[in-house]
Design a protein around this motif. Structure first.
Motif, short mmCIF file in Angstrom:
data_model
loop_
_atom_site.label_atom_id
_atom_site.label_comp_id
_atom_site.label_asym_id
_atom_site.label_seq_id
_atom_site.Cartn_x
_atom_site.Cartn_y
_atom_site.Cartn_z
N LEU A 45 0.83 -1.21 0.00
CA LEU A 45 0.00 0.00 0.00
C LEU A 45 0.86 1.26 0.00
CD1 LEU A 45 -2.77 -1.12 2.53
CD2 LEU A 45 -3.08 -0.72 0.07
N ALA A 46 1.95 1.23 0.77
CA ALA A 46 2.85 2.38 0.81
C ALA A 46 3.53 2.59 -0.54
CB ALA A 46 3.90 2.19 1.91
N VAL A 47 3.98 1.49 -1.16
CA VAL A 47 4.62 1.59 -2.47
C VAL A 47 3.62 2.11 -3.50
CG1 VAL A 47 5.67 0.27 -4.35
CG2 VAL A 47 6.33 -0.19 -1.98
N ARG A 48 2.40 1.64 -3.45
CA ARG A 48 1.38 2.12 -4.39
C ARG A 48 1.13 3.61 -4.22
NH1 ARG A 48 -4.58 -0.49 -4.42
NH2 ARG A 48 -4.77 0.82 -2.56
N ALA A 49 1.15 4.09 -2.96
CA ALA A 49 0.96 5.51 -2.72
C ALA A 49 2.10 6.35 -3.27
CB ALA A 49 0.81 5.76 -1.22
N VAL A 50 3.31 5.80 -3.27
CA VAL A 50 4.49 6.54 -3.71
C VAL A 50 4.69 6.44 -5.22
CG1 VAL A 50 7.01 6.67 -3.54
CG2 VAL A 50 5.63 6.33 -1.48
N THR A 51 4.56 5.23 -5.78
CA THR A 51 4.92 5.00 -7.19
C THR A 51 3.73 4.69 -8.09
OG1 THR A 51 5.24 2.61 -6.98
CG2 THR A 51 7.10 4.03 -6.37
N GLY A 52 2.59 4.39 -7.50
CA GLY A 52 1.46 3.93 -8.30
C GLY A 52 1.46 2.43 -8.51
N LEU A 53 2.60 1.78 -8.28
CA LEU A 53 2.79 0.34 -8.34
C LEU A 53 2.65 -0.23 -9.75
CD1 LEU A 53 3.49 -2.11 -6.55
CD2 LEU A 53 1.05 -2.51 -6.26
N ARG A 54 1.49 -0.06 -10.36
CA ARG A 54 1.24 -0.65 -11.69
C ARG A 54 1.74 0.26 -12.80
NH1 ARG A 54 -4.03 -4.34 -12.04
NH2 ARG A 54 -3.46 -4.22 -14.24
N VAL A 55 2.08 -0.35 -13.91
CA VAL A 55 2.40 0.42 -15.11
C VAL A 55 1.09 0.92 -15.72
CG1 VAL A 55 4.49 -0.91 -15.56
CG2 VAL A 55 2.33 -1.63 -16.60
N PRO A 56 1.14 1.96 -16.56
CA PRO A 56 -0.09 2.43 -17.22
C PRO A 56 -0.75 1.33 -18.05
CG PRO A 56 1.68 4.05 -17.46
CD PRO A 56 2.29 2.81 -16.87
N ALA A 57 -2.05 1.44 -18.23
CA ALA A 57 -2.81 0.40 -18.92
C ALA A 57 -2.30 0.16 -20.34
CB ALA A 57 -4.29 0.79 -18.95
N GLU A 58 -1.88 1.23 -21.03
CA GLU A 58 -1.41 1.04 -22.40
C GLU A 58 -0.08 0.29 -22.44
OE1 GLU A 58 -0.30 5.29 -21.12
OE2 GLU A 58 -1.99 3.90 -20.92
N VAL A 59 0.75 0.49 -21.40
CA VAL A 59 2.01 -0.24 -21.32
C VAL A 59 1.74 -1.70 -21.03
CG1 VAL A 59 4.19 -0.47 -20.06
CG2 VAL A 59 3.30 1.80 -20.60
N GLU A 60 0.81 -1.96 -20.14
CA GLU A 60 0.43 -3.35 -19.84
C GLU A 60 -0.09 -4.05 -21.08
OE1 GLU A 60 -2.73 -5.84 -17.05
OE2 GLU A 60 -2.25 -3.76 -16.54
N ALA A 61 -0.89 -3.35 -21.87
CA ALA A 61 -1.46 -3.96 -23.07
C ALA A 61 -0.40 -4.20 -24.14
CB ALA A 61 -2.56 -3.06 -23.62
N ASP A 62 0.52 -3.25 -24.29
CA ASP A 62 1.56 -3.37 -25.32
C ASP A 62 2.70 -4.29 -24.91
OD1 ASP A 62 0.13 -1.62 -26.85
OD2 ASP A 62 1.33 0.13 -26.30
N GLY A 63 2.92 -4.44 -23.61
CA GLY A 63 4.05 -5.21 -23.10
C GLY A 63 5.06 -4.29 -22.47
N ILE A 64 5.56 -4.70 -21.31
CA ILE A 64 6.44 -3.83 -20.52
C ILE A 64 7.85 -3.77 -21.08
CG2 ILE A 64 7.39 -3.45 -18.21
CD1 ILE A 64 4.98 -4.89 -17.06
#
Length: 403
Positions: A366-385
């Motif tokens: 939860l702390a990491v998500r608050a600082v970095t967002g944790l997940r990559v943007p949806a378009e990056v996830e769809a295209d591949g990291i």
């Protein structure tokens, strides 16, 4: 060097290979556009946790005479660059490889959707706040190691990390997967392994390294032999348990299932390898393969996206192997020695480590998500990291090379 030191150094090399092996195993399981990202999770865990272990992790896991067991040991004691005991260097090197692989295991829960920076921040905090203290509880003179004496019963048995490695990593994986959320196209059959050969190579390296993982601290030839036999036979039985379960469910046999069954057997035997007769190791492997084959499907019913089944393999098989000792541990199990106390202390250690790791990992995530967002943007996830975040692709076609 003494024979024991030679064997432990050899075992250190064996266990060190396991984390790159895990990178291959996990890399083969993900889609082709996320292979580099997935492998980098394991490699970055080696780099970060290896440094943290030498700086303070090893000192946190060791209690000296007169030190009361608590949250952790003294972070400044037995530090590599101030130690005068040659044996502590060998022990510290061996322990470093355990810390690396334990942390890297968690990363399979967040494949295809989390960036490297967020993962590294989580990994460093989890190793510091969970793995190092729990290793102290289990092996460094902490409260789990002393639990049997405190309760007047048999001591907790965890030879090589059912609790400290697999249960703690599996519980953390569940917490991290919950915070990260499900992949965009999360559904049964939506994410097939892109490379079965890569999965098989990774599993082979894991199995190879597991000999050192389990037998590295064997005290004599007889004990080493028992551990090696149990490690081999539990994995082979795990294959049979997984394949039999698939057959009973009307599923066709596959190499990924066979590799997963072997890993399930290896995980289950980890805490028990020095304290079971081989016949009971076979039964444990069969049970682990069957239980994990069923458990990996639970994420779809329960709605959490543990991408590469860290929970279904490591948490389930780790808990099974640790509790199994309560029934079949040589001389102290309920069915092999009439001692219900062994089962009691095993159960307490499972619940305590799973609960502690889950709660702390949840707070870290939860702390990491608050600082970095944790997940990559949806378009990056769809295209591949890989291409967007790492500038590398796992495979380059011959036409691309010529151009």
């Amino acid at each position: 060097m003494t024979p024991n030191a030679v064997w432990m150094v050899t075992s250190t090399a064996l266990v060190l290979v396991m984390t790159p092996g895990l990178a291959l195993f996990y890399g083969g399981l993900v889609r082709v556009r996320s292979v580099v990202n997935m492998m980098m999770f394991s490699l970055s865990a080696m780099g970060l946790v290896g440094v943290l272990w030498v700086l303070y992790g090893y000192g946190m896991t060791v209690f000296g005479p007169g030190e009361a067991p608590g949250f952790a040991g003294n972070p400044l004691k037995d530090l590599g660059f101030i130690s005068t005991d040659p044996g502590s260097f060998v022990s510290a090197g061996f322990g470093a490889t355990f810390a690396m692989i334990s942390t890297a295991l968690i990363s399979g829960a967040i494949a295809d959707r989390v960036g490297l920076g967020s993962w590294m921040l989580f990994a460093g905090l989890w190793a510091t706040l969970v793995y190092f203290p729990v290793a102290a509880w289990v092996w460094g003179g902490g409260w789990i190691q002393k639990l049997g004496g405190m309760l007047g019963t048999a001591d907790v048995i965890d030879w090589a990390g059912g609790t400290a490695v697999h249960i703690s990593a599996g519980a953390a994986a569940l917490a991290l997967a919950l915070v990260a959320g499900r992949r965009i196209d999360f559904a049964p059959g939506a994410h097939r392994p892109h490379s079965v050969p890569l999965v098989t190579i990774g599993a082979a390296l894991l199995w190879f390294g597991w000999i050192g993982f389990n037998a590295g601290t064997a005290q004599n030839d007889a004990q080493a032999g028992l551990i090696v036999v149990n490690t081999i036979v539990a994995a082979t039985a795990g294959i049979m348990g997984w394949l039999a379960t698939d057959a009973l469910r009307g599923r066709r046999p596959g190499a990924v299932g066979a590799c997963s069954g072997a890993v399930a057997g290896l995980v289950a035997i980890t805490p028990a390898c020095a304290n079971l007769a081989p016949i009971w190791a076979i039964l444990l492997g069969i049970l682990a393969g069957a239980a994990c084959a069923v458990a990996v499907e639970a994420k779809y019913r329960l709605g959490f996206d543990d991408s590469l089944d860290v929970v279904g393999l490591h948490l389930v098989a780790g808990a099974l192997g640790t509790l199994y000792l309560g029934f079949f541990a040589t001389g102290t199990g309920l069915f092999t020695g009439g001692n219900a106390g062994q089962l009691l202390v095993q159960a307490i250690s499972v619940v305590a480590v799973a609960g502690y790791s889950f709660i702390v990992a949840l707070l870290i995530a939860l702390a990491v998500r608050a600082v970095t967002g944790l997940r990559v943007p949806a378009e990056v996830e769809a295209d591949g990291i890989d291409g967007r975040h790492h500038g590398e692709d796992a495979y380059v076609l011959a036409e691309e090379v010529r151009s």
